[in-house]
Design an enzyme around this catalytic site. Structure first.
Site, PDB file in Angstrom:
ATOM      1  N   LYS A  60       0.856  -1.192   0.000  1.00 33.94           N
ATOM      2  CA  LYS A  60       0.000   0.000   0.000  1.00 33.94           C
ATOM      3  C   LYS A  60       0.888   1.236   0.000  1.00 33.94           C
ATOM      4  O   LYS A  60       1.938   1.252   0.649  1.00 33.94           O
ATOM      5  CB  LYS A  60      -0.896  -0.030   1.249  1.00 33.94           C
ATOM      6  CG  LYS A  60      -1.940   1.076   1.308  1.00 33.94           C
ATOM      7  CD  LYS A  60      -2.888   0.880   2.484  1.00 33.94           C
ATOM      8  CE  LYS A  60      -3.971   1.935   2.544  1.00 33.94           C
ATOM      9  NZ  LYS A  60      -4.937   1.690   3.647  1.00 33.94           N
ATOM     10  N   SER A  63      -9.919   1.495   2.548  1.00 34.30           N
ATOM     11  CA  SER A  63      -9.019   2.323   1.769  1.00 34.30           C
ATOM     12  C   SER A  63      -7.879   1.558   1.091  1.00 34.30           C
ATOM     13  O   SER A  63      -7.231   2.112   0.200  1.00 34.30           O
ATOM     14  CB  SER A  63      -8.409   3.406   2.670  1.00 34.30           C
ATOM     15  OG  SER A  63      -7.538   2.819   3.625  1.00 34.30           O
ATOM     16  N   SER A 100     -10.087  -0.942   6.746  1.00 36.45           N
ATOM     17  CA  SER A 100      -9.525  -0.742   5.402  1.00 36.45           C
ATOM     18  C   SER A 100      -8.911  -1.944   4.712  1.00 36.45           C
ATOM     19  O   SER A 100      -8.666  -1.879   3.515  1.00 36.45           O
ATOM     20  CB  SER A 100      -8.503   0.376   5.430  1.00 36.45           C
ATOM     21  OG  SER A 100      -9.175   1.585   5.288  1.00 36.45           O
TER      22      SER A 100
HETATM   23  N1  GLN Z   1     -13.362   3.552   6.106  1.00 37.67           N
HETATM   24  C1  GLN Z   1     -12.774   3.945   7.344  1.00 37.67           C
HETATM   25  C2  GLN Z   1     -12.457   5.413   7.313  1.00 37.67           C
HETATM   26  O1  GLN Z   1     -12.689   6.009   6.327  1.00 37.67           O
HETATM   27  C3  GLN Z   1     -11.550   3.145   7.643  1.00 37.67           C
HETATM   28  C4  GLN Z   1     -10.339   3.606   6.958  1.00 37.67           C
HETATM   29  C5  GLN Z   1      -9.133   2.804   7.324  1.00 37.67           C
HETATM   30  O2  GLN Z   1      -9.261   1.743   7.943  1.00 37.67           O
HETATM   31  N2  GLN Z   1      -7.979   3.302   6.987  1.00 37.67           N
HETATM   32  O3  GLN Z   1     -11.984   5.955   8.263  1.00 37.67           O
END
Ligand code: GLN
Length: 488
Positions: free
Chosen positions: A80, A155, A179
């Site tokens: 990532k 994400s 994410s």
């Molecule tokens: N969807 C969640 C957020 O937007 C989790 C994001 C993540 O785990 N980095 O905060």
């Protein structure tokens, strides 16, 4: 051969390398070819350095030819783009990082490199890991390989799609509120969020520091465990890091006995908003456990209703503080201004996308004088109650099973204009980070051709048992072996 090779499991590929049927260099070429062939459509990749990857593959081949064997030796992986791999950009999916290159390796990356794994690409992501769909990236949205009109989930969109599309048998994402689990569920792969502290956060861009964890991704729990096995363990660069009990069992994972296993179903996770089809996929999965002699027990996590609010208050508060370091002075892009403050504000104004700005504003508000007690402090108290709910439930059961998301992968553009609707996609994934518990998403079936994941949650530091349980499930099912039809 070349086309299907990318779809092999981590274990199969390792066997090919060990037997000499396959060289790491040939494998890396196949993976890079697949990126070349499919990524104009999927947009999962931000950067590659093919020469460097191929050189590393040749070094791995030399080690293999010398008779050396290793869990990850010679295996390609995707990282990532919020993880430092020295020399390469670490874009965080943001314009503000333009021109910045990682000066050192993240600990997790360093340990994988030492094991002989080969990074072949950096992966697209929602900007600074804020998002649930993979659409909030300065590099444009990533697409779901099962249906390119749909989101892959975020994400860690690019990392998950890389495994689903056979760019690599292993990838690293990060999970702050879901994410790796949410996209794993949307794309039919397996992804772990370890107990907080089990993987070092050194060299990982901070989003919300009390919640951030690195998450390994593979087709199966066994593949996840293999990559995980070389990364775990305390790191002097991260004072929150801890050792993992039973970590020696990870490299060759054995299925956990399911007979007598007490599987908890939290009743609060099955209420309003859950797609009935997702519910029935989970019920089918539970039947597999029952057939093997597991006991399904209803449990209650009464403060679940407060989880989204609690998470988004704590997360945005920490985000507003962590994002303050991106000011045009040390990292990436700089826009000129008439004064120092003018330069900073011009840089941030043009460098950050709308979701990041929204969170900085929300977080700064939560932490401001007069509102701190009403919002941030209250959220911390709710976090304690949510944690206590899990402690109580684990007095009665060994493991908890839930849906990962209320629905399947949604169409691109469906929720980008409505941040609240986007946040609600995280209803079942934000509770465990608040409680610092290990959890994973594994393939649980399909609804009209779209994958549905199952989430398993275990007590703190029971990560190995969690993976062994998922592995047992995957010995009895074949959902995780299915790959997107158009990419085979
Ligand atoms: N969807 C969640 C957020 O937007 C989790 C994001 C993540 O785990 N980095 O905060």
């Amino acid at each position: 051969m070349a086309a299907t090779l990318g779809m092999g499991s981590l274990g199969e590929i390792r066997e090919g390398l060990a037997s000499g049927d396959l060289s790491s260099e040939a494998l890396v070429r196949v993976c890079l070819d697949r990126i070349g062939r499919y990524d104009a459509k999927l947009n999962a990749i931000t950067f590659t350095d093919p020469e460097r990857s191929l050189e590393m593959a040749r070094a791995a081949d030399a080690r293999l030819q010398n008779g050396e064997r290793g869990t990850m030796l010679g295996l390609p992986m995707v990282l990532k783009d919020n993880l430092n791999w020295s020399g390469l950009p670490v874009s965080n999916g943001s314009k503000i990082m333009e021109g910045y290159r990682a000066p050192y390796d993240a600990t997790v990356v360093k340990r994988l490199l030492e094991s002989g794994a080969i990074p072949i690409a950096k992966a697209n992501m929602d900007e600074f890991a804020m998002g649930s769909s993979g659409e909030y990236s300065a590099f444009g949205p990533t697409r779901n390989p099962w249906d390119i009109r749909r989101v892959p989930g975020g994400s860690s969109s690019g990392s998950i799609v890389s495994v689903a599309a056979g760019y690599a048998p292993f990838a690293l994402g990060s999970d702050t509120g879901g994410s790796v689990r949410l996209p794993a569920s949307f794309c039919n792969v397996t992804a772990l969020r370890p107990t907080y502290g089990v993987l070092s956060r050194y060299g990982v861009t901070a989003m919300a520091s009390s919640l951030d964890q690195v998450g390994p991704v593979a087709r199966s729990a066994a593949g996840v465990a293999a990559g995980f096995s070389v990364m775990v363990g305390r790191d002097s660069h991260d004072s929150t890091s801890v050792d993992l009990p039973g970590m020696e069992r990870l490299a060759s994972l054995k299925p956990a006995p399911l007979k007598g296993l007490r599987v908890g179903l939290p009743k609060e996770y099955f209420g309003e908003g859950l797609d009935p089809a997702v519910r029935s996929a989970l019920e089918n999965a539970l039947r597999v456990f029952e057939r093997e002699g597991a006991e399904i027990i209803e449990v209650s996590l009464p403060h679940t209703a407060y989880a989204i609010d609690t998470y988004y208050l704590i997360c945005t508060s920490e985000v507003s503080s962590n994002m303050s370091r991106f000011d045009g002075v040390r990292y990436g892009a700089r826009k000129p201004g008439e004064s120092l403050a003018g330069m900073m504000s011009a840089t941030r104004e043009s460098g950050f996308g709308p979701e990041v700005k929204r969170r900085i504003l929300l977080g700064a508000f939560c932490l401001s004088k007069g509102y701190y007690d009403a919002f941030y402090m209250k959220a911390l108290k709710a976090r304690t109650l949510i944690t206590q709910d899990f402690t109580d439930a684990f007095g009665k059961v060994d493991i908890i099973a839930t849906p990962v998301s209320p629905g399947v992968a949604f169409p691109i553009g469906d929720k980008t204009l409505d941040p609240m609707a986007m946040y609600l996609a995280d209803a079942y994934t934000v509770t465990t980070p608040l409680a610092a518990l290990p959890c994973l998403s594994m393939p649980g079936g399909f609804l009209e051709g779209l994958p549905v994941g199952v989430q398993l949650i275990a007590p703190s530091l029971s990560d190995v048992k969690l993976l062994e349980t998922a592995h047992a499930f995957q010995q009895l099912t074949d959902h995780h072996l299915k790959t997107p039809p158009e990419l085979n």
